[in-house]
Design an enzyme around this catalytic site. Sequence first.
Site, PDB file in Angstrom:
ATOM      1  N   HIS A  61      87.234  61.225  -8.440  1.00 58.79           N
ATOM      2  CA  HIS A  61      86.313  61.122  -7.307  1.00 58.79           C
ATOM      3  C   HIS A  61      86.942  61.301  -5.932  1.00 58.79           C
ATOM      4  CE1 HIS A  61      82.213  61.139  -8.516  1.00 58.79           C
ATOM      5  NE2 HIS A  61      82.650  60.686  -9.686  1.00 58.79           N
TER       6      HIS A  61
ATOM      7  N   HIS B 157      79.408  51.506 -11.005  1.00 59.61           N
ATOM      8  CA  HIS B 157      78.973  52.868 -11.282  1.00 59.61           C
ATOM      9  C   HIS B 157      77.831  52.867 -12.290  1.00 59.61           C
ATOM     10  CE1 HIS B 157      79.457  57.140 -12.634  1.00 59.61           C
ATOM     11  NE2 HIS B 157      79.451  57.263 -11.326  1.00 59.61           N
TER      12      HIS B 157
ATOM     13  N   HIS C 269      83.852  65.453 -16.101  1.00 55.54           N
ATOM     14  CA  HIS C 269      83.528  64.189 -16.784  1.00 55.54           C
ATOM     15  C   HIS C 269      83.489  64.452 -18.289  1.00 55.54           C
ATOM     16  CE1 HIS C 269      82.645  60.807 -14.108  1.00 55.54           C
ATOM     17  NE2 HIS C 269      82.268  61.691 -13.214  1.00 55.54           N
TER      18      HIS C 269
ATOM     19  N   HIS D 214      72.775  60.076  -8.440  1.00 53.58           N
ATOM     20  CA  HIS D 214      73.242  61.393  -8.862  1.00 53.58           C
ATOM     21  C   HIS D 214      72.126  62.406  -8.633  1.00 53.58           C
ATOM     22  CE1 HIS D 214      76.428  59.514 -11.632  1.00 53.58           C
ATOM     23  NE2 HIS D 214      76.975  59.917 -10.517  1.00 53.58           N
TER      24      HIS D 214
ATOM     25  N   HIS E  74      82.295  68.669 -11.053  1.00 50.98           N
ATOM     26  CA  HIS E  74      82.151  67.227 -11.247  1.00 50.98           C
ATOM     27  C   HIS E  74      81.673  66.856 -12.657  1.00 50.98           C
ATOM     28  CE1 HIS E  74      79.709  63.502 -11.260  1.00 50.98           C
ATOM     29  NE2 HIS E  74      80.881  63.029 -10.864  1.00 50.98           N
TER      30      HIS E  74
ATOM     31  N   PHE F 262      77.773  58.377 -17.598  1.00 53.35           N
ATOM     32  CA  PHE F 262      77.932  57.672 -16.328  1.00 53.35           C
ATOM     33  C   PHE F 262      78.033  56.153 -16.472  1.00 53.35           C
ATOM     34  CE2 PHE F 262      75.860  61.606 -14.427  1.00 53.35           C
ATOM     35  CZ  PHE F 262      77.096  62.159 -14.124  1.00 53.35           C
TER      36      PHE F 262
ATOM     37  N   HIS G 203      79.495  57.797  -3.643  1.00 48.74           N
ATOM     38  CA  HIS G 203      80.807  57.759  -4.303  1.00 48.74           C
ATOM     39  C   HIS G 203      81.919  57.527  -3.283  1.00 48.74           C
ATOM     40  CE1 HIS G 203      78.366  59.430  -7.572  1.00 48.74           C
ATOM     41  NE2 HIS G 203      79.260  58.884  -8.371  1.00 48.74           N
TER      42      HIS G 203
HETATM   43 CU1  C2O Z   1      78.714  58.826 -10.353  1.00 48.35          CU
HETATM   44 CU2  C2O Z   1      81.562  61.149 -11.299  1.00 48.35          CU
HETATM   45  O1  C2O Z   1      79.964  60.127 -11.172  1.00 48.35           O
END
Ligand code: C2O
Length: 573
Positions: free
Chosen positions: A340, A155, A310, A175, A306, A327, A184
């Site tokens: 995810h 990631h 995070h 992203h 999303h 990230f 993802h």
């Molecule tokens: Cu690549 Cu939830 O992020």
Amino acid sequence: MERSKWILIITLAFLLATLPVTLRNLKSNLVIQCPYLGDVTNVILGKLEGWSLGNQLEVTEEKIGGIKALGPNLTTCHPSFGRDDLLVHCCPPAFETPVPYVDFLSPDPQSPVRVRRPAHLVDENYIAKYNKALSIMKSLPYDDPRSFARQANLHCLFCTGAYDQQNSNAPLSIHRTWLFFPWHRMMIYFHERIIGSLIGDDTFALPYWAWDIPEGMVIPDMYMNKNSSFFHTERDVSHFSPKIVDLNYAYERNLSPEEQLDTNLAFMYNQMVSGARKMELFMGCIYKAGEEGYCNAPGTVELAPHNTLHTWVGSNLNPGREDMGKFYSAARDPIFYAHHPNIDRLWEVWREIHQNQMDIKDPDWLDSFFFFYDENLKLVKVEVRDVLDITKLGYSYEQVDRPWMNKRPMPSVPPKLARQILKANENKLQLSSSNHVSSSDFRSHGRALDASLTVKVNRTRNHLTKSEKEEEEVIVVHGIEVKGDAYVKFDVYVNVADETIITPKFREFAGTFAHIPGGGEMMRRKTDLKLGVSELLEDLEADQDESIWITLLPRTASCSNVTIGGVRTEHIR
Ligand code: C2O
């Protein structure tokens, strides 16, 4: 004599041919010690590579019919910026040497379906099994691409721009573009199969954190158990269960649980239904190979829940709310692998809501490719087209209700009254406040977003023909420039009569900009925010109006580091 001349020529040719590789290695080392030298070496390197590899590139392009698909060049791995002040080293060992790969093959259709279940519903046996597998994964050495640390760094690599693209020196970003969902999906797919293989279970499926339904709106219990491999210290403890998640998180709002729940459902409705009626609005912007193909405009769900989740999960004691809040570090938290799958599930739900009408046919998207190690330690090349059918991929989602589907929000103030108030305020406000502007063209250097900003925008069309009714009216906040490294969040509302009572629970809410910086130069490029508002304008009885008032409400102090190029409306087919 003849012979030594030949030896000299061969040696010179060899040195010349290996120069770019030597420089590349030199560059990685230089960047580690002196980041600012990176750009200089890049320029020299770009020139030299272009010159010495010119012929080779032509051959490659010709071979693939002149079409350049977007994908990483694995041998270009380099340290990248996880935060502005933090250079991170996520490259796999020995990346400089190309590894042979195989093309992706769907799993045997006879093999059992892996059913992903909501994390709040899984039983003890399942938790014990997954716990064991995860601890094995965590104990594997870093050399092993199946190890947890290497999985987490996957990631980091793709989210901080550690690779250049193939056939181009352009950085690669997954992203804030239409690669967000498929990339993802790939990562989670391989991760799930590796976990299963570590305990010899070919039915193993990851759980999903169903934060979009009331029962799932807390951190699932399994991730709260301190004695399990799912627990993670780098989280915000004030958000531990029974705290209800704030899907539109910016700062602590301390709503009552009922109020938070209601707001979350209305928010989901906006992000999944009324705000996402066109492909680009949900999937993110159209991103193609090469520098010119770059884009930076995420879809509704990527922005929030999303990004917001995070941030909500990550520790408030760390500068970038690590681990989940940045990230480069997000996938070090086991909850990432439940967050995810829910994102992935919502992609399926969105397709279902729109009866697959908006599936992307563009070959440039379908051909985009990535590499992952599978459970048998083989490096696999996967194209986006390979991962569009989850049945073929051998997994499914246990269905849950979608209570947000019928949470179409109501206006906070009756629309007629709101318009009267807005008109009455207009002159007064223009005179008294610089944050109330009638022009949507901002000065060339943009406008800072240090306080709320209301813009009167003339709509491009207010009477639509039948075919135009198929189009979606979109608010575009363009040229958003984020300086600094903090999480940035502002909300966008239409025809707001009273800013002090407004929340995403009300129909005036058009959407949000939730931005997690990181990744150095590439990620600092300007972004756009596109919000579909056709249904909203109908509900506010503004669909026949010549102009609307658009309000940008900063939700984090970091918005003072944000400038906006302008606000307009447009239509997309
Ligand atoms: Cu690549 Cu939830 O992020």
